[in-house]
Design a protein around this motif. Structure first.
Motif, PDB file in Angstrom:
ATOM      1  N   ALA A  35       0.826  -1.203   0.000  1.00 20.18           N
ATOM      2  CA  ALA A  35       0.000   0.000   0.000  1.00 20.18           C
ATOM      3  C   ALA A  35       0.862   1.255   0.000  1.00 20.18           C
ATOM      4  N   GLU A  36       1.917   1.247   0.816  1.00 18.60           N
ATOM      5  CA  GLU A  36       2.788   2.424   0.902  1.00 18.60           C
ATOM      6  C   GLU A  36       3.476   2.688  -0.434  1.00 18.60           C
ATOM      7  N   MET A  37       3.976   1.628  -1.084  1.00 16.24           N
ATOM      8  CA  MET A  37       4.701   1.808  -2.335  1.00 16.24           C
ATOM      9  C   MET A  37       3.776   2.171  -3.486  1.00 16.24           C
ATOM     10  N   GLU A  38       2.498   1.799  -3.376  1.00 12.72           N
ATOM     11  CA  GLU A  38       1.531   2.198  -4.387  1.00 12.72           C
ATOM     12  C   GLU A  38       1.066   3.635  -4.196  1.00 12.72           C
ATOM     13  N   GLY A  39       1.447   4.229  -3.067  1.00 10.07           N
ATOM     14  CA  GLY A  39       1.005   5.594  -2.794  1.00 10.07           C
ATOM     15  C   GLY A  39      -0.340   5.657  -2.128  1.00 10.07           C
ATOM     16  N   VAL A  40      -0.863   4.489  -1.661  1.00  7.37           N
ATOM     17  CA  VAL A  40      -2.138   4.483  -0.957  1.00  7.37           C
ATOM     18  C   VAL A  40      -1.922   5.025   0.440  1.00  7.37           C
ATOM     19  N   LYS A  41      -2.796   5.894   0.902  1.00  7.79           N
ATOM     20  CA  LYS A  41      -2.670   6.447   2.248  1.00  7.79           C
ATOM     21  C   LYS A  41      -3.108   5.396   3.250  1.00  7.79           C
ATOM     22  N   ILE A  42      -2.183   4.981   4.129  1.00  5.31           N
ATOM     23  CA  ILE A  42      -2.482   4.008   5.166  1.00  5.31           C
ATOM     24  C   ILE A  42      -2.190   4.621   6.510  1.00  5.31           C
ATOM     25  N   PRO A  43      -2.835   4.141   7.585  1.00  2.00           N
ATOM     26  CA  PRO A  43      -2.589   4.722   8.899  1.00  2.00           C
ATOM     27  C   PRO A  43      -1.132   4.564   9.300  1.00  2.00           C
ATOM     28  N   LEU A  44      -0.554   5.624   9.846  1.00  2.00           N
ATOM     29  CA  LEU A  44       0.788   5.527  10.383  1.00  2.00           C
ATOM     30  C   LEU A  44       0.760   4.662  11.622  1.00  2.00           C
ATOM     31  N   PRO A  45       1.874   3.945  11.922  1.00  2.00           N
ATOM     32  CA  PRO A  45       1.903   3.166  13.159  1.00  2.00           C
ATOM     33  C   PRO A  45       1.562   4.001  14.374  1.00  2.00           C
ATOM     34  N   SER A  46       1.959   5.285  14.383  1.00  2.00           N
ATOM     35  CA  SER A  46       1.706   6.116  15.557  1.00  2.00           C
ATOM     36  C   SER A  46       0.220   6.385  15.758  1.00  2.00           C
ATOM     37  N   SER A  47      -0.589   6.247  14.680  1.00  3.88           N
ATOM     38  CA  SER A  47      -2.020   6.512  14.836  1.00  3.88           C
ATOM     39  C   SER A  47      -2.755   5.345  15.466  1.00  3.88           C
ATOM     40  N   THR A  48      -2.087   4.186  15.559  1.00  3.72           N
ATOM     41  CA  THR A  48      -2.718   3.023  16.158  1.00  3.72           C
ATOM     42  C   THR A  48      -2.083   2.663  17.488  1.00  3.72           C
ATOM     43  N   THR A  49      -1.267   3.560  18.034  1.00  2.00           N
ATOM     44  CA  THR A  49      -0.589   3.294  19.296  1.00  2.00           C
ATOM     45  C   THR A  49      -0.959   4.361  20.311  1.00  2.00           C
ATOM     46  N   PRO A  50      -0.833   4.054  21.608  1.00  2.00           N
ATOM     47  CA  PRO A  50      -1.153   5.039  22.640  1.00  2.00           C
ATOM     48  C   PRO A  50      -0.032   6.044  22.858  1.00  2.00           C
ATOM     49  N   PHE A  51       0.992   6.039  22.000  1.00  2.00           N
ATOM     50  CA  PHE A  51       2.132   6.936  22.173  1.00  2.00           C
ATOM     51  C   PHE A  51       2.554   7.455  20.806  1.00  2.00           C
ATOM     52  N   PRO A  52       3.082   8.694  20.741  1.00  2.00           N
ATOM     53  CA  PRO A  52       3.591   9.203  19.460  1.00  2.00           C
ATOM     54  C   PRO A  52       4.916   8.553  19.102  1.00  2.00           C
ATOM     55  N   ILE A  53       5.193   8.483  17.791  1.00  2.00           N
ATOM     56  CA  ILE A  53       6.411   7.862  17.272  1.00  2.00           C
ATOM     57  C   ILE A  53       7.114   8.876  16.374  1.00  2.00           C
ATOM     58  N   LEU A  54       8.417   9.034  16.577  1.00  2.00           N
ATOM     59  CA  LEU A  54       9.204   9.955  15.773  1.00  2.00           C
ATOM     60  C   LEU A  54      10.474   9.250  15.315  1.00  2.00           C
ATOM     61  N   GLY A  55      10.684   9.225  14.005  1.00  2.00           N
ATOM     62  CA  GLY A  55      11.847   8.549  13.459  1.00  2.00           C
ATOM     63  C   GLY A  55      13.001   9.491  13.186  1.00  2.00           C
ATOM     64  N   THR A 100       9.624   3.400   6.577  1.00  2.00           N
ATOM     65  CA  THR A 100       8.334   3.266   7.245  1.00  2.00           C
ATOM     66  C   THR A 100       7.621   4.621   7.294  1.00  2.00           C
ATOM     67  N   ALA A 101       6.303   4.583   7.125  1.00  2.00           N
ATOM     68  CA  ALA A 101       5.519   5.823   7.044  1.00  2.00           C
ATOM     69  C   ALA A 101       5.232   6.382   8.431  1.00  2.00           C
ATOM     70  N   ILE A 102       6.245   7.004   9.039  1.00  2.00           N
ATOM     71  CA  ILE A 102       6.094   7.683  10.326  1.00  2.00           C
ATOM     72  C   ILE A 102       6.739   9.054  10.203  1.00  2.00           C
ATOM     73  N   PRO A 103       6.347  10.022  11.050  1.00  2.00           N
ATOM     74  CA  PRO A 103       7.033  11.323  11.044  1.00  2.00           C
ATOM     75  C   PRO A 103       8.522  11.125  11.333  1.00  2.00           C
ATOM     76  N   LYS A 104       9.378  11.858  10.582  1.00  2.00           N
ATOM     77  CA  LYS A 104      10.812  11.640  10.701  1.00  2.00           C
ATOM     78  C   LYS A 104      11.553  12.974  10.720  1.00  2.00           C
ATOM     79  N   ILE A 105      12.692  12.963  11.419  1.00  2.00           N
ATOM     80  CA  ILE A 105      13.693  14.011  11.283  1.00  2.00           C
ATOM     81  C   ILE A 105      14.852  13.419  10.485  1.00  2.00           C
TER      82      ILE A 105
END
Length: 801
Positions: free
Chosen positions: A193-213, A315-320
């Motif tokens: 899905a990610e490589m096709e450009g389909v918008k999928i939920p980020l791992p951080s949206s399904t977790t009780p904590f934010p994720i930053l890469g 991986t489709a997560i917010p990154k620095i």
């Protein structure tokens, strides 16, 4: 310098010959990607830059042959990896070189062949392999067909690792650091899905904590930056979890340490615990690179106001992004929309408005950016929407255990509880052997004839002509023969009769003819020692006939009787008490009122327990009342080795169920990434083990088969406690979304071509018990798999294994 080659000297090879163990068993070359099968994307990329193209595939040949290209099968059995595909292609190719690409990566560089050729010739090498700037990509390679004898010899020695074979030859590395996307392959639906450009939920949206890469090229300084940020973020009051992605061993895996020795000895999981900290090492059975979602299962929310991730750059997560222009590496963010900031030592770099530029040498500034980013991510309470907690409707809940992890926790907590007792041989049928059975004698106990015929000495057999022998007597089974057989003589012998002195060979009577009176004629073509059973040939004296842990079957009774064994040491059958909970349940024979249902779970549990030869204690239905429940738990745990309940372990059930269980024992309540049957309770009630199963009928049967049945078998002393899984070709479209392991009900049969096929047996709802009744197996769809199409290979677990 070698003579310059052209594209006409190269055959492009698409490697599609794997087991199909990923993506739910689908043939990845035929997976649809942006409207076309993956194999077509590769064909379109290969044909302009090579003289020919062929496909290496071990299944779905007809579908691949539609492209009008050669399709070659691995000639080596057992799916021996890419090297087997190399060998098959090298034998088929009509060109001097092959250029290999895997079927599960949709793109390759438009000048891939030219780059590999250039590296080959500039380095005067035998073969060229792509390098992504960090590591070798061994399946993207240019290989001369002339190395086929070397490759076959390597494989015949039992070797399989590509890099070891490459090391035997002069190898050039071709630089593809500027087009690393060509090495991204599809192993999960999320990646597709990610490589096709389909918008999928980020791992951080399904977790009780934010994720930053934090992403960067190797050597840029990600780890140094993180070690500077962590104390600053801790000072701000955050609880931090850090996830680091490595490609090989992990650094705490140090030779000489106890944990290393345990893992090297074969432990699947090693846990280290002290009063200061805990650590875990777990073997990755999938043999694939882990995804971030795999690792998030292990994050303890109590340690995670924020999860910092080093690596997992795709991986489709917010990154620095961390960038140092002096290293000469390109920026990542132009191709990664999830980069939110650039930490660099060159503040003159231009960045888009949505990317914040940060000074890599100012960790205070970067820490402040992270804290502000977290604040922006806070969502104020809404008066219009209810915030959903994880539920059984979710496909992915990072707080859920995998099926394998839950089963492992249960099995690791078990020991055989049943003491041994002596049983007469016939009464031992169906029981589990507690001690090895050692043979007191040889079987057969003497050298004897395997045929009706004539016994003689093997050195006296005829040569090229027919010869006549004098028959000196007849020997029957159970009757010894006292005379000795000399040259030119033989003895008429019956099956099972002891071999006379001087004989070691039997010629079957159908291969002889009568001679003169008292004589027999034997022709040529026989060998010494034929048709004779040696003493102890079946069972040798003092050998182990049947090992402890085996469930005694009818054939075992016959074998043991042949040894004269009259009784066995077996484990006492487990005592299993079970009951259902719920005010809406009624037993058979009672009249149903509105909202009431007959209790089917107890009957399904009874049937499954009966097949395991346990002592069954059916305690009926217990209403949702604290006093009644506590009394039932106390009674069951006092009389049984194992207590099983159905219902009462889900969110929304009466709170006192959990309170009572906590009061009476040590119970773990788990959410498991399984469908059907997410909630499960496991622990101890007094001296009894406890399993709390869900309430839905199909979920009861599925969780029993996956968790309770193997546990009961191990508790009872049986060594074979895991189900036998077989492959079958799906005849149905099986809908599924990634995130949970699903067990769909099916009917397996053998098709006209002899292959096993399976189709789903009706509607798959967790309350539809008829789908279990109509079917004869469970179709197992792994967590990462998506919808299965007809023709895909799936694993099935047969009922009554």
């Amino acid at each position: 310098m070698k003579k310059k080659l052209s594209t006409t000297d190269i055959t492009g090879v698409i490697l599609a010959g794997g087991r199909g163990s990923r993506m739910g068993g689908q043939d990845k070359g035929l997976i649809d990607f942006n409207g076309l099968p993956l194999v077509e994307h590769l064909l379109n990329a290969l044909q302009p830059q090579t003289g020919a193209v062929l496909i290496n595939a071990n299944r779905n040949h007809e579908r691949y042959q539609r492209y009008g290209l050669p399709v070659v099968n691995d000639e080596l059995s057992g799916f021996q990896g890419p090297l087997a595909g190399f060998a098959a292609a090298m034998q088929e190719a009509k060109t001097a070189y092959i250029m290999t690409v895997p079927c599960d990566g949709p793109t390759i560089a438009p000048d891939m062949a030219e780059r590999l050729l250039q590296a080959l010739q500039q380095n005067d090498a035998e073969l060229a392999v792509a390098h992504d700037g960090e590591r070798l990509q061994p399946v993207h390679a240019l290989i001369p067909v002339s190395l086929l004898p070397s490759l076959l010899a390597f494989l015949e020695n039992g070797d399989r690792k590509i890099d070891l074979w490459y090391a035997q030859h002069r190898m050039a590395r071709a630089d593809f650091a500027d087009c690393r996307d060509m090495f991204r392959n599809i192993n999960t639906p999320e990646q597709q899905a990610e490589m096709e450009g389909v918008k999928i939920p980020l791992p951080s949206s399904t977790t009780p904590f934010p994720i930053l890469g934090f992403c960067a090229w190797s050597g840029t300084g990600k780890t140094t930056l993180l070690t500077e940020l962590i104390p600053r973020l801790k000072f701000a009051g955050l609880r931090l979890t850090v996830i680091k992605h490595g490609h090989h061993n992990i650094e705490l895996d140090t030779p000489g340490k106890d944990s290393y020795r345990f893992r090297e000895a074969g432990a699947d999981q090693v846990l280290l615990a002290s009063r200061k900290r805990m650590a875990m090492m777990q073997e990755c059975k999938t043999q694939r690179e882990p995804e971030l979602v795999d690792v998030l299962h292990f994050v303890n929310p109590d340690c995670a106001d924020l999860v910092l991730v080093e690596g997992f750059k795709h991986t489709a997560i917010p990154k620095i992004e961390v960038h140092r222009p002096s290293l000469g590496k390109p920026l990542l963010f132009p191709d990664d929309s999830h980069v939110i900031a650039l930490a660099t030592d060159d503040m003159t770099l231009e960045t888009p408005p949505h990317i914040t530029k940060l000074d890599i040498n100012q960790p205070d500034q970067i820490a402040e950016f992270v804290l502000n980013w977290m604040k922006k991510g806070e969502t104020p309470p809404s008066t219009h929407h209810i915030r959903s907690a994880p539920s059984c409707a979710d496909d992915l809940d990072p707080t859920s255990l995998s099926v394998a992890a839950a089963r492992s926790r249960i099995m690791d907590a078990l020991q055989t509880v049943s003491p041994a007792l002596k049983r007469p041989l016939r009464d031992a049928l169906g029981h589990i052997l507690a001690e090895d059975v050692i043979s007191p004698l040889n079987v057969p106990n003497h050298v004897n004839s395997a045929m009706d015929g004539y016994a003689l000495n093997g050195t006296d057999l005829p040569g090229d002509a027919i010869r006549e022998y004098r028959v000196i007597g007849t020997v029957f089974a159970g009757v010894p023969f006292s005379a000795s057989c000399a040259q030119g003589e033989c003895v008429r012998i019956m099956t099972g009769a002891p071999m006379p002195t001087g004989t070691d060979t039997v010629v079957m009577q159908e291969q002889t003819e009568a001679g003169a009176a008292g004589r027999v004629r034997i022709g040529a073509g026989h060998r010494s020692g034929q048709n004779v059973r040696q003493a102890g040939e079946d069972i040798a004296k003092d050998s182990c006939v049947i090992s402890a842990g085996r469930r005694i079957n009818p054939a075992d009774l016959g074998v043991l009787a042949s040894l004269g064994i009259s009784e066995l040491s077996v484990y006492r059958p487990l005592r299993v008490a079970f009951f259902s909970t719920g005010d809406e349940l009624r037993s058979i024979g009672e009249t149903l009122r509105d909202g009431e249902v007959y209790d089917s779970n107890r009957y399904a549990l009874y049937g499954m327990l009966k097949q395991l030869n346990v002592d069954i204690l059916d305690m009926g239905v217990v209403r949702d009342d604290p006093t009644a429940l506590e009394a039932a738990f106390l009674q069951a745990s006092a009389i049984a080795d194992v207590v099983i309940t159905s219902g009462g372990v889900s969110v929304g059930e009466a709170d006192y169920t959990k309170l009572i269980l906590d009061k009476l024992g040590q119970i773990n309540f788990w959410k498991i990434a399984i469908k059907p049957g997410r909630p499960l309770a496991f622990g101890k009630l007094g001296n009894a083990l406890f399993f709390g199963l869900p309430g839905n009928p199909v979920a009861v049967m599925v969780t029993f088969l996956q968790f309770v049945q193997p546990a009961l078998l191990k508790l009872a002393g049986q060594t074979a406690d895991q189900a036998l899984l077989v492959d079958a070709i799906s005849q149905s479209r099986l809908k599924k979304r990634p995130g949970r392991m699903e067990f769909q009900r099916g009917t397996v049969s053998r098709a006209a071509d002899g292959k096993l096929v399976v189709e789903k047996s009706g509607y798959q709802g967790s309350g539809v018990l008829s789908s279990m009744s109509k079917g004869n197996c469970l179709i197992i769809l792994p967590e990462a798999s998506a919808t299965v199409e007809p023709g895909d290979v799936v694993q099935v677990q047969l009922f009554g294994w």
